[in-house]
Write a protein that holds these residues in place. Structure first.
Motif, PDB file in Angstrom:
ATOM      1  N   PRO A 150       0.844  -1.209   0.000  1.00  0.00           N
ATOM      2  CA  PRO A 150       0.000   0.000   0.000  1.00  0.00           C
ATOM      3  C   PRO A 150       0.872   1.250   0.000  1.00  0.00           C
ATOM      4  O   PRO A 150       1.833   1.356   0.748  1.00  0.00           O
ATOM      5  N   SER A 180       1.111   6.319   7.735  1.00  0.00           N
ATOM      6  CA  SER A 180      -0.142   5.594   8.001  1.00  0.00           C
ATOM      7  C   SER A 180      -0.197   4.275   7.225  1.00  0.00           C
ATOM      8  O   SER A 180      -0.762   3.284   7.691  1.00  0.00           O
ATOM      9  N   ASP A 181       0.386   4.247   6.003  1.00  0.00           N
ATOM     10  CA  ASP A 181       0.374   3.017   5.202  1.00  0.00           C
ATOM     11  C   ASP A 181       1.339   1.968   5.756  1.00  0.00           C
ATOM     12  O   ASP A 181       1.247   0.797   5.377  1.00  0.00           O
ATOM     13  N   LYS A 182       2.269   2.385   6.597  1.00  0.00           N
ATOM     14  CA  LYS A 182       3.223   1.426   7.154  1.00  0.00           C
ATOM     15  C   LYS A 182       2.620   0.573   8.272  1.00  0.00           C
ATOM     16  O   LYS A 182       3.197  -0.445   8.637  1.00  0.00           O
ATOM     17  N   THR A 184       0.440  -1.593   8.362  1.00  0.00           N
ATOM     18  CA  THR A 184      -0.327  -2.692   7.776  1.00  0.00           C
ATOM     19  C   THR A 184       0.443  -3.991   7.928  1.00  0.00           C
ATOM     20  O   THR A 184       1.667  -3.993   8.083  1.00  0.00           O
ATOM     21  N   GLU A 185      -0.292  -5.086   7.843  1.00  0.00           N
ATOM     22  CA  GLU A 185       0.330  -6.407   7.972  1.00  0.00           C
ATOM     23  C   GLU A 185       1.251  -6.696   6.783  1.00  0.00           C
ATOM     24  O   GLU A 185       2.287  -7.343   6.939  1.00  0.00           O
ATOM     25  N   TYR A 187       3.060  -4.566   5.012  1.00  0.00           N
ATOM     26  CA  TYR A 187       4.338  -3.854   5.134  1.00  0.00           C
ATOM     27  C   TYR A 187       5.229  -4.498   6.198  1.00  0.00           C
ATOM     28  O   TYR A 187       6.441  -4.637   6.008  1.00  0.00           O
ATOM     29  N   LYS A 310       3.288  -0.916  18.092  1.00  0.00           N
ATOM     30  CA  LYS A 310       3.352  -1.331  16.695  1.00  0.00           C
ATOM     31  C   LYS A 310       4.361  -0.469  15.934  1.00  0.00           C
ATOM     32  O   LYS A 310       5.126  -0.972  15.105  1.00  0.00           O
TER      33      LYS A 310
END
Length: 508
Positions: A150, A180-182, A184-185, A187, A310
């Motif tokens: 993403p 914000s896109d980082k 994610t599962e 990434y 996270k």
């Protein structure tokens, strides 16, 4: 026998030290032999550590068995103890007559050609063809995974050459992925795969380096940078702008509701939620239970704390990738030069380079040249170094590994009609439907029209299809035989139904 085990371990350690000294005096001819020597020495060092731990346990003598054995030898009759052990050894060999004896003098010597060496690694199977025995990175799979992340997917495609320059850069403008896109599962999985590959590559190319200590040092550097809020791109104040986001992360600027146990961005939003049913029900439940008003949680509550954890895990992977890439800068530069050079090479030049790479581990006579006679030269030319079992080209040499992967020659396609014959690669599989072997197999099943059976390899499936074709043809033949033929005044022949339809319309 504890003293014998102690003596054996001391001898084993001395033999290992001697073997390491002999390997250290060698001068490998190429990178392949150097890696084989280094991995062998690394295996020797691992065995030294294992044997030393066993020896220390014997000297520690926690259960006192070694002290009792020494006391028995020192105070009793030595001949009695000797014959007791002698009878034990004889009894053992009587029960196990074929038990081999470990020869430490030969255990760590170099093996002859064809003999298996338990301490020698499989260098040919340790690296891919693109890695060139540890000289270059092979990040092609990770490059494809990166392009599907993403924030990257949908943008202008980044070439593999450009990816080699930016795979360890995680901040704009070179990195198109937003913060914000980082989260994610996909990434996080990509970063894990990248870290695993770089660590694996370093372990394979530097077997004599204390890598555990180096990786531990990377972890300490990251912990210090995180505590001091100096991890680039993950500073705590670098969160998304906006009142709602900042209050949700608990920076203390919002309005806290003790009944609903949540925070609101502004006074207006807080006032608008007070008449709601949810707030009234929560206030009534708190009043009925007599529970005291809850205060604002420290550090933004559990949600903010989990979010920050996270972020820390992702930042740890990014930091480790950057450090690993920096530690292997020479390999990275060589990879970039190699990719640029290969893009300007022809297929023949790539094949010649791969042949030369495979020939590095051969004797000079096998490569060519020298003062050997003609018979030796002919014999050497017949020897082809092909560890990957690649198919041979028209000149008798193995085809390039990239061509082998491109045509999918490693994929098996079995055909039951051909007697369970296996075809390697899609091209050979598609071609075999018109060959005599497949046509003969269909005729043995009673099938005459072979053109309709393409892509069918199972006998049962072919028989069902042929039975259906035969039944359809038979039904069509019966239908045609039952049709009544009519003839008009001009001699035109047609089915009975068509004749009456035309007659009703007045066209006859």
């Amino acid at each position: 026998m504890i003293l014998e085990d102690q003596r054996f371990l001391h001898e084993d350690l001395e033999r290992l030290e001697q073997a390491i000294a002999e390997r250290s005096l060698e001068d490998p001819k190429n990178i392949r032999e150097r890696l084989a020597r280094d991995h062998t020495v690394s295996n020797f060092l691992t065995r030294i550590q294992t044997q030393s731990e066993r020896l220390l346990d014997i000297y520690a003598d926690k259960n006192g068995s070694r002290a009792r054995e020494i006391q028995d030898i020192g105070t009793g009759d030595p001949f009695e103890h000797f014959y007791k052990e002698y009878n034990t050894v004889k009894d053992f060999h009587k029960r196990y007559p074929n038990e081999g004896v470990e020869n430490l003098e030969r255990a760590y010597k170099r093996r002859a050609v064809g003999e298996t060496d338990p301490f020698a690694p499989d260098i040919d199977g340790m690296f891919t063809g693109e890695e060139g025995y540890g000289r270059f990175f092979d990040l092609t799979i990770l490059h494809e995974e990166y392009m599907n992340l993403p924030g990257v997917k949908g943008t202008r495609r980044i070439s593999y050459l450009s990816y080699l320059d930016v795979f360890d850069v995680f901040v704009p403008p070179k990195c198109p992925i937003k913060r914000s896109d980082k989260m994610t599962e996909a990434y996080f999985s990509y970063l894990n795969n990248l870290v695993e590959y770089l660590e694996s590559f370093m372990r394979r190319t530097r077997p004599l380096t204390d890598l555990e200590k180096l990786f531990e040092q990377f972890g300490k550097e990251y912990d210090e940078a995180w505590k001091s809020n100096k991890v680039e791109g993950w500073e705590e104040e670098a969160r998304e702008e906006g009142a709602s986001a900042s209050t949700a992360e608990g920076n203390g600027t919002g309005i806290w509701c003790p009944d609903c146990k949540r925070e609101f961005a502004s006074q207006a939003v807080y006032n608008s939620h007070l008449p709601g049913k949810k707030h009234k029900r929560a206030a009534a439940e708190r009043a009925a239970s007599g529970e005291a008003a809850t205060e604002r949680p420290a550090n933004g509550g559990a949600a903010a704390s989990t979010h920050r954890l996270k972020e820390r895990a992702i930042a740890d992977r990014e930091f480790r990738v950057a450090r690993l890439a920096g530690a292997m800068k020479s390999e990275r530069d060589d990879t970039r030069v190699n990719v640029e050079r290969k893009q300007g090479m022809t297929e023949r030049e790539r094949q010649q380079e791969l042949d030369a790479l495979y020939a590095e581990g051969e004797e000079p006579s096998a490569v060519g040249g020298g003062d050997a006679n003609a018979d030796d030269d002919d014999e050497a030319e017949d020897k082809i170094y092909n560890p990957l079992k690649l198919p041979l080209a028209w000149d008798g040499k193995p085809i390039p590994y990239w061509l082998y992967k491109l045509h999918g020659l490693g994929v098996e396609f079995p055909c039951q009609i051909c007697g369970n014959f296996v075809y390697m690669g899609r091209r050979a599989f598609d071609k075999h439907f018109n060959e005599a072997r497949h046509i003969y197999g269909l005729k043995c099943l009673g099938i005459t029209n072979t053109t309709l059976f393409r892509e069918i390899t199972q006998i049962e499936e072919a028989q069902r299809l042929w039975a259906k074709i035969v039944a359809d043809k038979k039904a069509e033949r019966v239908a045609n035989d039952n049709v009544v033929q009519m003839e008009d005044g001009e001699g035109n022949v047609m089915p009975e139904k068509v004749y009456y339809d035309l007659q009703k319309q007045g066209l006859l």
